[in-house]
Design a protein around this motif. Structure first.
Motif, short mmCIF file in Angstrom:
data_model
loop_
_atom_site.label_atom_id
_atom_site.label_comp_id
_atom_site.label_asym_id
_atom_site.label_seq_id
_atom_site.Cartn_x
_atom_site.Cartn_y
_atom_site.Cartn_z
N UNK A 186 42.04 39.60 53.64
CA UNK A 186 40.81 39.56 52.69
C UNK A 186 40.63 40.53 51.54
N UNK A 187 40.94 41.69 51.98
CA UNK A 187 40.74 42.94 51.17
C UNK A 187 41.75 42.79 50.41
N UNK A 188 43.11 42.36 50.40
CA UNK A 188 44.21 42.44 49.49
C UNK A 188 43.82 41.02 48.54
N UNK A 189 43.30 40.19 48.83
CA UNK A 189 42.93 39.12 47.72
C UNK A 189 41.87 39.42 46.95
N UNK A 190 40.92 40.32 47.49
CA UNK A 190 39.85 40.55 46.54
C UNK A 190 40.29 41.79 45.54
N UNK A 191 40.97 42.69 46.10
CA UNK A 191 41.70 43.59 45.16
C UNK A 191 42.53 42.86 44.37
N UNK A 192 43.38 41.95 44.52
CA UNK A 192 44.15 41.16 43.48
C UNK A 192 43.39 40.60 42.51
N UNK A 193 42.37 39.76 43.00
CA UNK A 193 41.65 38.88 41.91
C UNK A 193 40.70 40.01 40.88
N UNK A 194 40.42 41.30 41.53
CA UNK A 194 39.70 42.18 40.57
C UNK A 194 40.60 42.91 39.79
N UNK A 195 41.98 43.04 40.28
CA UNK A 195 42.77 43.65 39.36
C UNK A 195 43.33 42.73 38.05
N UNK A 196 43.55 41.33 38.31
CA UNK A 196 43.79 40.52 37.37
C UNK A 196 42.66 40.42 36.42
N UNK A 197 41.62 40.44 36.64
CA UNK A 197 40.46 40.39 35.81
C UNK A 197 40.17 41.64 35.15
N UNK A 198 40.27 42.83 35.52
CA UNK A 198 40.37 44.10 35.20
C UNK A 198 41.23 44.34 33.99
N UNK A 199 42.54 43.71 34.07
CA UNK A 199 43.67 43.76 33.06
C UNK A 199 43.29 42.37 31.90
N UNK A 200 42.26 41.86 32.20
CA UNK A 200 42.11 40.88 31.01
C UNK A 200 42.99 39.66 31.07
N UNK A 201 43.62 39.52 32.41
CA UNK A 201 44.41 38.44 32.53
C UNK A 201 43.56 37.27 33.11
N UNK A 202 43.97 35.96 32.66
CA UNK A 202 43.54 34.83 33.48
C UNK A 202 44.31 34.42 34.92
N UNK A 203 43.39 34.09 35.73
CA UNK A 203 43.90 33.83 37.03
C UNK A 203 44.20 32.41 37.05
N UNK A 204 45.21 31.83 37.73
CA UNK A 204 45.55 30.47 37.83
C UNK A 204 45.70 30.58 39.47
N UNK A 205 45.09 29.50 40.06
CA UNK A 205 45.27 29.22 41.74
C UNK A 205 45.05 27.82 41.92
N UNK A 206 45.04 27.58 43.19
CA UNK A 206 44.81 26.28 43.62
C UNK A 206 43.28 25.60 43.51
N UNK A 207 42.43 26.08 43.23
CA UNK A 207 41.15 25.42 42.91
C UNK A 207 40.09 25.37 44.07
N UNK A 208 40.28 25.92 45.09
CA UNK A 208 39.42 25.87 46.20
C UNK A 208 38.65 26.84 46.42
#
Length: 197
Positions: free
Chosen positions: A21-43
């Motif tokens: 869970x910590x890794x998922x939150x950190x990855x989502x934060x990092x992607x947004x912090x870099x100004x990138x769009x997250x694409x994922x499975x939608x749930x």
């Protein structure tokens, strides 16, 4: 070329370790912090929901792609920037690939493995030329990397493909590798039948 969007494959469950869970939150934060769009499975459930929620909390752009058949079972996320409901799993993967400039697999189950290896196979065949990374939280992917090595040693994978993924336990370090332009796989040469040689 640096990716502008990153597709994340991960579990629809949380797993047993808090590090996931910590890794998922950190990855989502990092992607947004870099100004990138997250694409994922939608749930909204499991690590999938956690990575999306973390990116949204940073005001990041998040695009979900979910088959109609799973929209009730996996619970479609209602707060995304965009949610595409599609007719099949095949369409889901194709759309996610089209929308993404790089791929990251987090810990997950059979669906995550299947998505990771399909994108790897597509790269090997030259269908795409985008980097692929493993977020190796708690050495989750250690056994998979050992299996890849076994396949090389047994002659099923060329030595040049022994490590087709960028790999790190740190979301920031993994994103650095992907944005530096990890070399994508080059297409295999066609396999010739004996009568063609």
């Amino acid at each position: 070329m640096e990716p502008k969007s990153v597709c994340v494959f991960c579990g629809s469950r949380m797993g047993t370790r808090p590090e996931y869970l910590e890794g998922a939150r950190a990855l989502g934060t990092e992607i947004a912090r870099r100004g990138l769009t997250l694409v994922y499975g939608g749930t909204s459930v499991g690590l999938m929901g956690a990575v999306a929620d973390a990116a949204l909390a940073q005001r990041g752009k998040v695009i979900g792609v979910l088959p109609h058949v799973l929209s009730d079972r996996e619970i479609a996320h209602k707060g995304l920037t965009e949610l595409h409901l599609v007719d099949s799993m095949h369409t889901r993967k194709a759309m996610m690939a089209q929308l993404s400039g790089a791929f990251i697999a987090m810990p997950g189950g059979v669906g995550t493995f299947e998505e990771l290896f399909e994108m790897t196979t597509w790269a090997q065949l030259g269908i795409h030329h985008k980097p692929i990374g493993l977020l190796n939280v708690a050495d989750f992917y250690g056994p998979l990397l050992a299996m890849m090595r076994r396949a090389v040693d047994e002659g099923f994978i060329p030595e040049t493909r022994a490590q087709p993924f960028a790999c790190d336990a740190s979301p920031a370090a993994l994103m650095d590798q992907l944005q530096r332009g990890v070399q994508p796989l080059t297409p295999d040469k066609p396999v010739l039948r004996p009568e063609q040689t």
